[in-house]
Scaffold this motif. Sequence first.
Motif, PDB file in Angstrom:
ATOM      1  N   GLU A 159     -14.164   0.428   9.699  1.00  0.00           N
ATOM      2  CA  GLU A 159     -14.231   1.030   8.358  1.00  0.00           C
ATOM      3  C   GLU A 159     -12.869   1.226   7.716  1.00  0.00           C
ATOM      4  O   GLU A 159     -12.792   1.589   6.543  1.00  0.00           O
ATOM      5  CB  GLU A 159     -14.970   2.375   8.417  1.00  0.00           C
ATOM      6  N   ASN A 160     -11.776   0.988   8.450  1.00  0.00           N
ATOM      7  CA  ASN A 160     -10.438   1.247   7.913  1.00  0.00           C
ATOM      8  C   ASN A 160      -9.661  -0.032   7.674  1.00  0.00           C
ATOM      9  O   ASN A 160      -9.920  -1.062   8.308  1.00  0.00           O
ATOM     10  CB  ASN A 160      -9.657   2.160   8.860  1.00  0.00           C
ATOM     11  N   ASP A 161      -8.687   0.033   6.778  1.00  0.00           N
ATOM     12  CA  ASP A 161      -7.806  -1.090   6.490  1.00  0.00           C
ATOM     13  C   ASP A 161      -6.788  -1.222   7.617  1.00  0.00           C
ATOM     14  O   ASP A 161      -6.025  -0.284   7.874  1.00  0.00           O
ATOM     15  CB  ASP A 161      -7.091  -0.841   5.157  1.00  0.00           C
ATOM     16  N   PRO A 162      -6.712  -2.364   8.316  1.00  0.00           N
ATOM     17  CA  PRO A 162      -5.788  -2.484   9.448  1.00  0.00           C
ATOM     18  C   PRO A 162      -4.318  -2.413   9.061  1.00  0.00           C
ATOM     19  O   PRO A 162      -3.463  -2.174   9.909  1.00  0.00           O
ATOM     20  CB  PRO A 162      -6.136  -3.853  10.044  1.00  0.00           C
ATOM     21  N   LEU A 163      -3.998  -2.616   7.767  1.00  0.00           N
ATOM     22  CA  LEU A 163      -2.615  -2.575   7.303  1.00  0.00           C
ATOM     23  C   LEU A 163      -2.280  -1.293   6.539  1.00  0.00           C
ATOM     24  O   LEU A 163      -1.236  -1.208   5.889  1.00  0.00           O
ATOM     25  CB  LEU A 163      -2.320  -3.795   6.418  1.00  0.00           C
ATOM     26  N   SER A 164      -3.136  -0.286   6.646  1.00  0.00           N
ATOM     27  CA  SER A 164      -2.944   0.926   5.853  1.00  0.00           C
ATOM     28  C   SER A 164      -1.637   1.641   6.168  1.00  0.00           C
ATOM     29  O   SER A 164      -1.061   2.306   5.297  1.00  0.00           O
ATOM     30  CB  SER A 164      -4.116   1.887   6.074  1.00  0.00           C
ATOM     31  N   ASN A 178       5.119   3.021  12.518  1.00  0.00           N
ATOM     32  CA  ASN A 178       5.304   3.890  11.361  1.00  0.00           C
ATOM     33  C   ASN A 178       5.945   3.085  10.245  1.00  0.00           C
ATOM     34  O   ASN A 178       6.992   2.471  10.427  1.00  0.00           O
ATOM     35  CB  ASN A 178       6.182   5.083  11.729  1.00  0.00           C
ATOM     36  N   GLY A 179       5.308   3.075   9.083  1.00  0.00           N
ATOM     37  CA  GLY A 179       5.744   2.198   8.005  1.00  0.00           C
ATOM     38  C   GLY A 179       6.905   2.717   7.182  1.00  0.00           C
ATOM     39  O   GLY A 179       7.542   1.945   6.472  1.00  0.00           O
ATOM     40  N   PHE A 180       7.195   4.025   7.260  1.00  0.00           N
ATOM     41  CA  PHE A 180       8.206   4.618   6.393  1.00  0.00           C
ATOM     42  C   PHE A 180       9.037   5.639   7.162  1.00  0.00           C
ATOM     43  O   PHE A 180       8.523   6.349   8.025  1.00  0.00           O
ATOM     44  CB  PHE A 180       7.558   5.327   5.195  1.00  0.00           C
ATOM     45  N   GLU A 181      10.315   5.735   6.832  1.00  0.00           N
ATOM     46  CA  GLU A 181      11.149   6.806   7.358  1.00  0.00           C
ATOM     47  C   GLU A 181      10.641   8.124   6.757  1.00  0.00           C
ATOM     48  O   GLU A 181      10.312   8.188   5.572  1.00  0.00           O
ATOM     49  CB  GLU A 181      12.609   6.552   6.959  1.00  0.00           C
ATOM     50  N   PRO A 182      10.517   9.199   7.562  1.00  0.00           N
ATOM     51  CA  PRO A 182       9.804  10.392   7.108  1.00  0.00           C
ATOM     52  C   PRO A 182      10.338  11.042   5.840  1.00  0.00           C
ATOM     53  O   PRO A 182       9.551  11.499   5.002  1.00  0.00           O
ATOM     54  CB  PRO A 182       9.920  11.345   8.302  1.00  0.00           C
ATOM     55  N   SER A 183      11.658  11.128   5.659  1.00  0.00           N
ATOM     56  CA  SER A 183      12.157  11.836   4.481  1.00  0.00           C
ATOM     57  C   SER A 183      11.797  11.096   3.201  1.00  0.00           C
ATOM     58  O   SER A 183      11.531  11.719   2.167  1.00  0.00           O
ATOM     59  CB  SER A 183      13.669  12.062   4.573  1.00  0.00           C
ATOM     60  N   VAL A 184      11.753   9.770   3.255  1.00  0.00           N
ATOM     61  CA  VAL A 184      11.347   8.985   2.084  1.00  0.00           C
ATOM     62  C   VAL A 184       9.883   9.267   1.747  1.00  0.00           C
ATOM     63  O   VAL A 184       9.518   9.529   0.594  1.00  0.00           O
ATOM     64  CB  VAL A 184      11.556   7.479   2.344  1.00  0.00           C
ATOM     65  N   ALA A 229       1.217   1.180   3.654  1.00  0.00           N
ATOM     66  CA  ALA A 229       0.988   1.482   2.230  1.00  0.00           C
ATOM     67  C   ALA A 229       1.201   2.978   2.007  1.00  0.00           C
ATOM     68  O   ALA A 229       0.587   3.803   2.691  1.00  0.00           O
ATOM     69  CB  ALA A 229      -0.424   1.081   1.820  1.00  0.00           C
ATOM     70  N   TRP A 230       2.051   3.337   1.046  1.00  0.00           N
ATOM     71  CA  TRP A 230       2.372   4.751   0.837  1.00  0.00           C
ATOM     72  C   TRP A 230       1.150   5.564   0.430  1.00  0.00           C
ATOM     73  O   TRP A 230       1.042   6.743   0.774  1.00  0.00           O
ATOM     74  CB  TRP A 230       3.481   4.906  -0.215  1.00  0.00           C
ATOM     75  N   ASP A 231       0.205   4.937  -0.307  1.00  0.00           N
ATOM     76  CA  ASP A 231      -0.950   5.715  -0.771  1.00  0.00           C
ATOM     77  C   ASP A 231      -1.867   6.134   0.377  1.00  0.00           C
ATOM     78  O   ASP A 231      -2.626   7.098   0.249  1.00  0.00           O
ATOM     79  CB  ASP A 231      -1.730   4.961  -1.850  1.00  0.00           C
ATOM     80  N   HIS A 232      -1.797   5.450   1.512  1.00  0.00           N
ATOM     81  CA  HIS A 232      -2.547   5.862   2.703  1.00  0.00           C
ATOM     82  C   HIS A 232      -2.151   7.285   3.102  1.00  0.00           C
ATOM     83  O   HIS A 232      -3.015   8.145   3.336  1.00  0.00           O
ATOM     84  CB  HIS A 232      -2.245   4.873   3.835  1.00  0.00           C
TER      85      HIS A 232
END
Length: 419
Positions: free
Chosen positions: A28-33, A73-79, A36-39
């Motif tokens: 049920e989930n997007d495997p690339l979520s 993890n897709g993004f550095e946390p502070s960003v 994506a920042w909106d996730h």
Amino acid sequence: MSEPARELHLNVNILNAGVFGGSWRVPENDPLSAYAWDHYVDIAKKAELARLDAIFLADGPGLEPDLAYRPGNGFEPSVLLARIAAETDRIGLIGTFSSSYNDADELAARLAGIDALSGGRLGWNVVTTAGAAAAANFGRPVEPAHAARYARASDVTARVISVWAGQDGVPRVPASPQGRPVLVQAGASKDGTRLAGEHAEAVFTAAQTIDEALALRRAIDEQAAAFGRRPEHVVILPGLSTVVGSTEAEARERRRLLADLVPEPYALRRLGGQLGIDLSAVDLDEAVPRGAFPVPEQAAGSQTFYRLVLGIIERDRPTYRQLLRTLGGGAGHRIVVGTPEQIADDIERWFRAGAADGFNVMPDALPSGFDHFAEQVVPELQRRGLFRTEYAGDTLRDHLGLPVREPLRGSPPVLSATW
């Protein structure tokens, strides 16, 4: 005058696609979520609607060799936290930032900026970073020793606090409604407990039983008192992996599916990496030999995780395959499987026993697993009078029931130049 009633605290740990090693494969989930920042923003907005205390972001300053098996993890946390702060109003924002590989002065300014811009909603999860991958990322041939990592963590945290205050009483960072960010810490080794007692205001633990959690709480309270702090100003938040079903059978079937979706090479390599042991040649159907592992104090990786795994081995006597399935791919936190009422029962039992002030909830798969928790478990906890229906304040300290902390005044301590 009677004492105010204790209030349950809940964070959601947004571990990219979910806590299980194969969570990105749930249909049920997007495997690339995770990329994506909106996730992350969408989950944060749902957490705010459910009146959770905070979102929680994990991180490690290195590229692990697991991308063939699951997203990272897709993004550095502070960003990411800065973006989430702009899209939300009240939810707390806790990010993991390494004390081992960050410059204290730069980190202090970065975190203070997010805290001020968010209106006092930031928490810093202070971690020491184990593992060869992170060490190599910073040009080190081997990872620093466990004790050295924690000695640096104590020094870095003290310096960050002092920089927030301003050297010689002159503020160098923006003011925040909560005084300074909430200090969070994860780690239950002897060194980790000492660090928690010295600095932590919330502690993220991995206790598997109520007795284990109560013993850890006593140890942290003793350390806090030894540093002249009030133990009641330290909030204990064990990690809790949740698998929710409308019936018990449905929940157990989902748990079976999640175990089947974890790639075994990933789970085995992750377990070996966390224990600091090469497990590549083991027979998965062989019983795990307790005596083959060194004592935790000699472990190269996370001593907290190491002790957790040894506890499971001693209690359950599993095969390697059974151990991997129990751990859900290597995460190691306690997994609760059941209906919303059963999961609420478990949370209430730990809370009323004093083993936890709340939980860092780690949904099985994201976003669907958090939807199940927010839409079914949280209302059940609210019906029982255990969890808030509205926020009573605006800052993370307000949510956690912690006092505003005026930063300490004086010159920041000088860090060792030999690290």
